[in-house]
Design a protein around this motif. Structure first.
Motif, PDB file in Angstrom:
ATOM      1  N   ALA A  12      54.084  37.142  36.626  1.00  0.00           N
ATOM      2  CA  ALA A  12      52.976  37.206  35.669  1.00  0.00           C
ATOM      3  C   ALA A  12      51.656  36.835  36.343  1.00  0.00           C
ATOM      4  O   ALA A  12      51.610  36.032  37.274  1.00  0.00           O
ATOM      5  N   ARG A  13      50.593  37.452  35.863  1.00  0.00           N
ATOM      6  CA  ARG A  13      49.254  37.179  36.372  1.00  0.00           C
ATOM      7  C   ARG A  13      48.360  36.750  35.219  1.00  0.00           C
ATOM      8  O   ARG A  13      48.514  37.192  34.086  1.00  0.00           O
ATOM      9  N   ARG A  14      47.405  35.883  35.531  1.00  0.00           N
ATOM     10  CA  ARG A  14      46.453  35.399  34.538  1.00  0.00           C
ATOM     11  C   ARG A  14      45.066  35.896  34.923  1.00  0.00           C
ATOM     12  O   ARG A  14      44.605  35.674  36.045  1.00  0.00           O
ATOM     13  N   VAL A  15      44.412  36.557  33.979  1.00  0.00           N
ATOM     14  CA  VAL A  15      43.059  37.078  34.181  1.00  0.00           C
ATOM     15  C   VAL A  15      42.127  36.276  33.290  1.00  0.00           C
ATOM     16  O   VAL A  15      42.406  36.091  32.104  1.00  0.00           O
ATOM     17  N   ARG A  16      41.045  35.798  33.875  1.00  0.00           N
ATOM     18  CA  ARG A  16      40.058  35.055  33.084  1.00  0.00           C
ATOM     19  C   ARG A  16      38.663  35.603  33.353  1.00  0.00           C
ATOM     20  O   ARG A  16      38.328  35.934  34.487  1.00  0.00           O
ATOM     21  N   VAL A  17      37.869  35.668  32.289  1.00  0.00           N
ATOM     22  CA  VAL A  17      36.474  36.083  32.377  1.00  0.00           C
ATOM     23  C   VAL A  17      35.642  34.828  32.164  1.00  0.00           C
ATOM     24  O   VAL A  17      35.826  34.113  31.185  1.00  0.00           O
ATOM     25  N   TRP A  18      34.743  34.571  33.104  1.00  0.00           N
ATOM     26  CA  TRP A  18      33.962  33.336  33.103  1.00  0.00           C
ATOM     27  C   TRP A  18      32.498  33.609  32.775  1.00  0.00           C
ATOM     28  O   TRP A  18      31.895  34.521  33.310  1.00  0.00           O
ATOM     29  N   PHE A  19      31.938  32.787  31.917  1.00  0.00           N
ATOM     30  CA  PHE A  19      30.505  32.761  31.654  1.00  0.00           C
ATOM     31  C   PHE A  19      30.040  31.393  32.124  1.00  0.00           C
ATOM     32  O   PHE A  19      30.156  30.401  31.401  1.00  0.00           O
ATOM     33  N   PHE A  45      31.951  43.577  31.623  1.00  0.00           N
ATOM     34  CA  PHE A  45      31.156  42.395  31.957  1.00  0.00           C
ATOM     35  C   PHE A  45      30.842  42.396  33.451  1.00  0.00           C
ATOM     36  O   PHE A  45      31.265  41.502  34.187  1.00  0.00           O
ATOM     37  N   ALA A  46      30.084  43.359  33.900  1.00  0.00           N
ATOM     38  CA  ALA A  46      29.819  43.562  35.328  1.00  0.00           C
ATOM     39  C   ALA A  46      29.150  42.353  35.991  1.00  0.00           C
ATOM     40  O   ALA A  46      29.370  42.098  37.167  1.00  0.00           O
ATOM     41  N   SER A  47      28.378  41.593  35.249  1.00  0.00           N
ATOM     42  CA  SER A  47      27.653  40.481  35.859  1.00  0.00           C
ATOM     43  C   SER A  47      28.417  39.153  35.822  1.00  0.00           C
ATOM     44  O   SER A  47      27.954  38.159  36.386  1.00  0.00           O
ATOM     45  N   LEU A  48      29.587  39.126  35.170  1.00  0.00           N
ATOM     46  CA  LEU A  48      30.341  37.880  35.059  1.00  0.00           C
ATOM     47  C   LEU A  48      31.447  37.810  36.103  1.00  0.00           C
ATOM     48  O   LEU A  48      31.924  38.829  36.596  1.00  0.00           O
ATOM     49  N   ARG A  49      31.866  36.594  36.405  1.00  0.00           N
ATOM     50  CA  ARG A  49      32.965  36.377  37.348  1.00  0.00           C
ATOM     51  C   ARG A  49      34.277  36.583  36.613  1.00  0.00           C
ATOM     52  O   ARG A  49      34.496  36.060  35.520  1.00  0.00           O
TER      53      ARG A  49
END
Length: 66
Positions: A12-19, A45-49
Motif C-alpha cells: 500500500a502507498r499513502r499519498v498526501r497533498v500539502w498546503f 494542485f500544481a503549486s502544492l507539494r
C-alpha cells in the motif's frame, strides 16, 4: 501484547497533498491506484507539494488494553 490495527498490505502507498505544513488530502491504496491519484492531484494542485510513500504498520495502543 500489542495488536496491529488496520494493517494495510505492505504494498500500500499513502499519498498526501500539502498546503504548507497542513495535509489537505490523504489517500491510501494499492500502488497503481495511488500513482493515479497522485497524478490527478498533481494536475489539480500544481503549486502544492504532493508526497507518496509506503504505508507502515502502526500499533493500536488501546488494543493492548483489551
Amino acid at each position: 501484547m500489542t495488536a496491529l490495527a488496520d494493517v494495510p498490505r505492505p504494498a500500500a502507498r499513502r499519498v498526501r497533498v500539502w498546503f504548507g505544513e497542513h495535509v489537505i488530502a490523504d489517500y491510501t491504496g494499492e500502488p497503481a491506484d495511488a500513482i493515479q491519484y497522485q497524478a490527478g492531484m498533481t494536475r489539480r494542485f500544481a503549486s502544492l507539494r504532493i508526497t507518496i510513500e509506503p504505508v507502515t504498520a502502526t500499533a493500536d495502543a488501546d488494543a493492548a488494553n483489551l
